[in-house]
Design an enzyme around this catalytic site. Structure first.
Site, short mmCIF file in Angstrom:
data_model
loop_
_atom_site.label_atom_id
_atom_site.label_comp_id
_atom_site.label_asym_id
_atom_site.label_seq_id
_atom_site.Cartn_x
_atom_site.Cartn_y
_atom_site.Cartn_z
N ASP A 195 3.10 35.26 -55.64
CA ASP A 195 3.65 34.68 -54.43
C ASP A 195 3.40 33.17 -54.48
OD1 ASP A 195 4.25 35.80 -51.34
OD2 ASP A 195 3.46 33.77 -51.44
N TYR A 259 7.01 43.67 -41.27
CA TYR A 259 8.12 43.88 -40.36
C TYR A 259 7.83 43.09 -39.09
CZ TYR A 259 12.13 45.82 -38.10
OH TYR A 259 13.35 45.94 -37.50
N PRO A 261 10.18 40.82 -41.69
CA PRO A 261 9.94 39.86 -42.76
C PRO A 261 10.61 38.53 -42.42
CG PRO A 261 11.77 41.27 -43.35
CD PRO A 261 11.31 41.73 -41.98
N SER A 262 10.33 37.50 -43.19
CA SER A 262 11.10 36.26 -43.02
C SER A 262 12.38 36.33 -43.84
CB SER A 262 10.30 35.05 -43.53
OG SER A 262 9.17 34.86 -42.74
N TYR A 263 12.31 37.06 -44.97
CA TYR A 263 13.43 37.12 -45.91
C TYR A 263 13.91 38.56 -46.02
CZ TYR A 263 11.40 32.61 -46.90
OH TYR A 263 10.88 31.36 -46.75
N HIS A 265 15.39 40.73 -47.87
CA HIS A 265 15.68 41.38 -49.16
C HIS A 265 14.38 42.10 -49.47
CE1 HIS A 265 17.20 41.60 -53.43
NE2 HIS A 265 15.93 41.96 -53.55
N HIS A 267 10.98 43.43 -50.31
CA HIS A 267 9.88 43.01 -51.19
C HIS A 267 8.58 43.56 -50.65
CE1 HIS A 267 10.38 39.91 -48.08
NE2 HIS A 267 9.05 39.83 -48.11
N HIS A 269 4.27 43.13 -50.63
CA HIS A 269 3.16 42.19 -50.83
C HIS A 269 1.98 42.93 -51.47
CE1 HIS A 269 4.88 39.22 -47.83
NE2 HIS A 269 5.57 40.31 -47.56
P1 M7G Z 1 8.09 37.71 -45.88
O1 M7G Z 1 7.37 38.88 -45.36
O2 M7G Z 1 9.59 37.82 -45.96
O3 M7G Z 1 7.82 36.40 -45.05
O4 M7G Z 1 7.48 37.43 -47.30
P2 M7G Z 1 6.56 35.49 -44.75
O5 M7G Z 1 6.79 34.24 -45.57
O6 M7G Z 1 6.71 35.20 -43.29
O7 M7G Z 1 5.34 36.26 -45.12
C1 M7G Z 1 8.06 36.58 -48.23
C2 M7G Z 1 6.99 36.19 -49.23
O8 M7G Z 1 7.59 35.45 -50.26
C3 M7G Z 1 5.91 35.30 -48.62
O9 M7G Z 1 4.63 35.81 -48.93
C4 M7G Z 1 6.18 33.93 -49.23
O10 M7G Z 1 5.01 33.18 -49.43
C5 M7G Z 1 6.85 34.29 -50.53
N1 M7G Z 1 7.80 33.27 -51.00
C6 M7G Z 1 8.67 32.57 -50.24
N2 M7G Z 1 9.40 31.76 -51.04
C7 M7G Z 1 10.47 30.87 -50.56
C8 M7G Z 1 9.00 31.94 -52.33
C9 M7G Z 1 9.41 31.38 -53.57
O11 M7G Z 1 10.31 30.55 -53.70
N3 M7G Z 1 8.76 31.87 -54.67
C10 M7G Z 1 7.75 32.80 -54.59
N4 M7G Z 1 7.15 33.18 -55.72
N5 M7G Z 1 7.34 33.32 -53.42
C11 M7G Z 1 7.98 32.90 -52.29
#
Ligand code: M7G
Length: 327
Positions: A195, A259, A261-263, A265, A267, A269
């Protein structure tokens, strides 16, 4: 352990030389490598406001402008590692602050390479990025399956963060050299990589994410019995490969989904068990093993049951829940 270079290396040197140096291009390959000799890519950054800072966590989230574009910069002091102690004590300068009986405090000035600050740059940043890092009051929302379909889903379809960075990883257009493991199967497979919150220098804050190859699963809410083989595969191979690479066993890991998430798609953790990662609290994190068992008990568990999560005061989704009389 993997040897990661900092994404953006600030250059040392004399300001008068700045004009002679080539300018740093954040989109060039040098963004992942050694930019010494180049002007610091952050030298033009102008702070608009400090969004959040914590003396305890030793970090600061800053909103500003970088070359006329909105930007968010995250600065974070990293943990002190045991393997640098010898050099730290031998090669640092010590300035005495005070001395009293058997007590002395110093300011220790380590050599530059032992004194790095992890720096994350988001540029151009959207308003949503700025809000994400701003300290805000939050409210717990309880979302039924019906609320998801009538309120949340239309909202996230219109508003969510771009997942281009995820597609770049899956297509090997970014971070390819950071991949720890890949199962290339398009149905059951995923990419496991650090991450970007983890600098990979110590295991106490180990943090990897497994990103699924499938592009049709937005979040926990979409998961049903058909996804069990995928989830079981991620847990098994994720844990095996973290052990292979880092020697950390499955019983020293927290493996969970967020839940909301920010993104959007899917994934998963993977963090060190003892690490209090941001977002690992009960109001947001769902252990992968619980998710698997819930679906085994009820094939449509995540379509039918209520899920609670916190929303920030300025989150548009919170307004939608209010408008629908659900708060
Ligand atoms: P999330 O639960 O969608 O959102 O997790 P959060 O950021 O509110 O936890 C997305 C995860 O992807 C997070 O742990 C981010 O730190 C990680 N992440 C986000 N971005 C934009 C990147 C990236 O460009 N590269 C990597 N390796 N991790 C990312």
């Amino acid at each position: 352990m993997a040897d990661t270079k900092h994404e953006l290396d600030a250059a040392d040197g004399n300001e008068n030389d700045a004009a002679k140096r080539p300018r740093y291009d954040p989109n060039s390959d040098q963004g992942n490598g050694d930019a010494s000799g180049l002007e610091s890519p952050l030298s033009g950054f102008k702070t608009t406001t400090v969004l959040r800072d914590s003396a305890r966590e030793k970090n600061m989230f800053i909103h500003g402008k970088l070359n006329d574009q909105e930007a968010v910069i995250i600065l974070e002091k990293t943990p002190i590692r045991e393997d640098i102690l010898l050099e730290l004590f031998r090669c640092s300068r010590l300035n005495l602050d005070m001395s009293n009986d058997i007590y002395r405090t110093y300011q220790l000035q380590p050599p530059a390479h032992l004194n790095e600050i992890k720096t994350t740059v988001i540029c151009p940043a959207t308003e949503k990025h700025v809000k994400k890092y701003q300290l805000q009051e939050t409210y717990l929302v309880e979302e039924s399956g019906e609320d998801y379909r009538s309120i949340t889903l239309p909202y996230i379809q219109s508003q969510s963060f771009s997942v281009q960075w995820v597609y770049n990883i899956l297509d090997k257009k970014a971070e390819a050299e950071r991949i720890v493991y890949e199962d290339p199967d398009q149905e059951l497979g995923f990419v496991l990589l650090p991450d970007f919150k983890w600098d990979q220098k110590q295991l106490n804050d180990l943090y990897l994410i497994a990103i699924v190859h499938r592009r049709d699963i937005k979040s926990l809410r979409d998961l049903n019995v058909l996804h069990l083989p995928l989830l079981i595969n991620i847990r098994k191979k994720g844990e095996e490969n973290i052990f292979k690479r880092y020697g950390v066993t499955a019983n020293k890991l927290k493996v969970y989904l967020h839940y909301q998430p920010s993104y959007y798609h899917l994934h998963v953790h993977f963090t060190a068990l003892s690490y209090e990662a941001p977002g690992c609290g009960v109001e947001r994190a769902h252990l992968l093993s619980d998710v698997i068992q819930n679906i085994q008990l009820d094939y449509e568990y995540y379509q039918s049951r209520s899920l609670s999560f916190p929303l920030r005061a300025d989150d548009g989704l919170l307004s939608k829940f209010r408008e629908a009389g659900r708060l």
